[in-house]
Write a protein that holds these residues in place. Structure first.
Motif, PDB file in Angstrom:
ATOM      1  N   MET A 135       9.433  27.382  27.217  1.00 40.54           N
ATOM      2  CA  MET A 135      10.301  28.569  27.089  1.00 40.54           C
ATOM      3  C   MET A 135       9.460  29.841  27.262  1.00 40.54           C
ATOM      4  N   GLY A 136       8.233  29.784  26.743  1.00 41.78           N
ATOM      5  CA  GLY A 136       7.328  30.923  26.914  1.00 41.78           C
ATOM      6  C   GLY A 136       6.907  31.078  28.364  1.00 41.78           C
ATOM      7  N   ALA A 137       6.510  29.961  28.983  1.00 38.25           N
ATOM      8  CA  ALA A 137       6.013  30.024  30.361  1.00 38.25           C
ATOM      9  C   ALA A 137       7.132  30.422  31.333  1.00 38.25           C
ATOM     10  N   ILE A 138       8.345  29.963  31.081  1.00 37.24           N
ATOM     11  CA  ILE A 138       9.453  30.344  31.960  1.00 37.24           C
ATOM     12  C   ILE A 138       9.695  31.846  31.859  1.00 37.24           C
ATOM     13  N   TRP A 140       7.693  34.239  30.803  1.00 36.94           N
ATOM     14  CA  TRP A 140       6.568  35.036  31.306  1.00 36.94           C
ATOM     15  C   TRP A 140       6.420  34.919  32.830  1.00 36.94           C
ATOM     16  N   LEU A 141       6.433  33.666  33.333  1.00 35.35           N
ATOM     17  CA  LEU A 141       6.134  33.470  34.758  1.00 35.35           C
ATOM     18  C   LEU A 141       7.381  33.491  35.650  1.00 35.35           C
ATOM     19  N   VAL A 142       8.417  32.767  35.254  1.00 30.19           N
ATOM     20  CA  VAL A 142       9.581  32.657  36.138  1.00 30.19           C
ATOM     21  C   VAL A 142      10.397  33.960  36.129  1.00 30.19           C
ATOM     22  N   ASP A 143      10.682  34.475  34.927  1.00 32.13           N
ATOM     23  CA  ASP A 143      11.402  35.753  34.877  1.00 32.13           C
ATOM     24  C   ASP A 143      10.508  36.884  35.389  1.00 32.13           C
ATOM     25  N   GLY A 144       9.189  36.731  35.160  1.00 27.52           N
ATOM     26  CA  GLY A 144       8.245  37.731  35.691  1.00 27.52           C
ATOM     27  C   GLY A 144       8.285  37.770  37.215  1.00 27.52           C
ATOM     28  N   ARG A 177       9.449  39.681  28.460  1.00 29.84           N
ATOM     29  CA  ARG A 177       8.779  40.026  27.205  1.00 29.84           C
ATOM     30  C   ARG A 177       8.914  38.912  26.172  1.00 29.84           C
ATOM     31  N   GLN A 178      10.135  38.338  26.084  1.00 25.61           N
ATOM     32  CA  GLN A 178      10.296  37.301  25.063  1.00 25.61           C
ATOM     33  C   GLN A 178       9.444  36.075  25.405  1.00 25.61           C
ATOM     34  N   GLY A 179       9.298  35.767  26.691  1.00 27.98           N
ATOM     35  CA  GLY A 179       8.456  34.632  27.082  1.00 27.98           C
ATOM     36  C   GLY A 179       6.993  34.906  26.755  1.00 27.98           C
ATOM     37  N   PHE A 180       6.560  36.121  27.081  1.00 22.70           N
ATOM     38  CA  PHE A 180       5.188  36.529  26.796  1.00 22.70           C
ATOM     39  C   PHE A 180       4.917  36.397  25.301  1.00 22.70           C
ATOM     40  N   GLU A 181       5.877  36.831  24.501  1.00 23.32           N
ATOM     41  CA  GLU A 181       5.686  36.830  23.052  1.00 23.32           C
ATOM     42  C   GLU A 181       5.649  35.407  22.474  1.00 23.32           C
ATOM     43  N   ASP A 199      -0.976  24.229  28.640  1.00 23.14           N
ATOM     44  CA  ASP A 199      -0.388  23.164  29.460  1.00 23.14           C
ATOM     45  C   ASP A 199       0.870  23.677  30.183  1.00 23.14           C
ATOM     46  N   ALA A 200       1.683  24.460  29.469  1.00 22.34           N
ATOM     47  CA  ALA A 200       2.905  24.983  30.099  1.00 22.34           C
ATOM     48  C   ALA A 200       2.544  25.968  31.212  1.00 22.34           C
ATOM     49  N   VAL A 201       1.545  26.812  30.957  1.00 26.18           N
ATOM     50  CA  VAL A 201       1.117  27.762  31.994  1.00 26.18           C
ATOM     51  C   VAL A 201       0.591  26.994  33.210  1.00 26.18           C
ATOM     52  N   ASP A 202      -0.171  25.923  32.950  1.00 28.24           N
ATOM     53  CA  ASP A 202      -0.700  25.113  34.060  1.00 28.24           C
ATOM     54  C   ASP A 202       0.430  24.549  34.920  1.00 28.24           C
TER      55      ASP A 202
END
Ligand SMILES: [Fe+2]
Ligand SMILES: [Fe+2]
Length: 327
Positions: A135-138, A140-144, A177-181, A199-202
């Protein structure tokens, strides 16, 4: 002997309007908006229908990998945030389907194309979400990546599309922002939590870079879309911009971006990155990603389960119209 008439030529002639064409070209040259009432070339209309409907499909299919975690979010606060975010994505789908409808295609037709597997949507949503850190990686990265892609679309030449994007981008900023947090909190936690975040970021890093589409020299429609002021920057330019945005944020988080060749190039004033594995991209695009079948099956189910709502709405509209006629 004359060649048989090509029906496509006849169709083009039917839509031909020299005054309209001149006005359209003037609007584009002035970088103004084209509105639904304006004459537009068929190819422009079709390009927009394809792009906006694919975008709408991506928003609603994109609800699935995250709604999967609503019931398992680690706290009430996280549940409320995630629920709001997933609802936003449903709203994005609605703005975009409405924008596409102004081009003369019906919502039913678009939905039919989606559930029959004939329409495309962003490949990123065919990946699975096995851990909470996803949920964080999505976010931060996908919505980003979505923000990088979509901010320039706020100035797209087609009015209803550009205006929908303004609102969507505001909400995407909250998503990012919520993913980053989520990742920040995990990175300040236990070793297991840190490992889960990394692992999620990878897993999401490369697919998020692929969201910008194929390299410029393999993106046949890009030049035309740029000439029509639909697209403002090339795929590779946007990808570079995204990586430039991620690097300092990754430092704050304390995560490593999984690219051994990532390095600042002083001469280009941009980051060098490794060659992207496009075979993976094409595999997922061709329907052979980790969750393609599951996403479509769930969409079809949701459509069938919603039949009674559509019937009730149609019946209500019929009665309202009958009452108005009687009055
Ligand atoms: Fe969205
Ligand atoms: Fe989003």
């Amino acid at each position: 002997m004359t060649a048989p008439a090509d029906p496509r030529v006849a169709q083009l002639d039917e839509h031909r309007d020299d005054d309209g064409q001149a006005r359209f070209e003037e609007l584009i040259a002035q970088d103004s908006r084209v509105e639904p009432r304006d004459w537009m070339p068929e190819a422009y209309r079709k390009t927009l229908i394809r792009q906006i409907s694919q975008h709408a499909h991506s928003e609603i299919i994109g609800m699935q990998p995250e709604s999967n975690w609503i019931s398992r979010a680690p706290s009430l606060k996280r549940k409320a945030i995630l629920m709001a975010k997933v609802q936003d994505e449903a709203g994005h789908g609605l703005y975009l389907y409405s924008a596409a409808q102004t081009l003369g295609i019906g919502r039913d037709e678009m939905m039919q194309q989606l559930i029959e597997g004939k329409a495309k949507y962003s490949s990123i949503f065919n990946y699975t979400t096995p851990t909470w850190a996803d949920m964080g990686a999505i976010g931060w990265l996908v919505d980003g990546a979505a923000i990088c892609n979509q901010v320039p679309l706020c100035r797209a030449s087609y009015g209803p599309y550009g205006r929908a994007m303004v609102r969507i981008c505001k909400e995407e900023s909250f998503h990012q922002r919520q993913g980053f947090e989520i990742l920040l909190e995990l990175m300040q936690g236990t070793d297991d939590q840190k490992r889960m975040a990394q692992d999620a970021v990878d897993r999401w890093y490369w697919p998020s870079l692929m969201m910008f589409g194929p390299p410029d020299d393999e993106s046949p429609n890009s030049a035309q879309s740029m000439a029509w002021n639909i697209k403002r920057f090339s795929n590779d330019d946007l990808r570079q911009r995204f990586v430039g945005m991620l690097v300092p944020q990754a430092e704050v988080l304390g995560v490593t971006l999984p690219d051994p060749n990532l390095a600042w190039n002083e001469e280009r004033q941009a980051y060098d990155i490794s060659e992207i594995d496009w075979t993976e991209f094409h595999e997922v695009l061709a329907g052979r990603g980790p969750a393609n079948a599951e996403r479509l099956r769930r969409r079809r189910e949701a459509h069938e389960e919603g039949a009674w709502v559509r019937e009730a709405a149609a019946e209500y509209a019929r009665k309202q119209a009958a009452n108005a006629a009687a009055a």
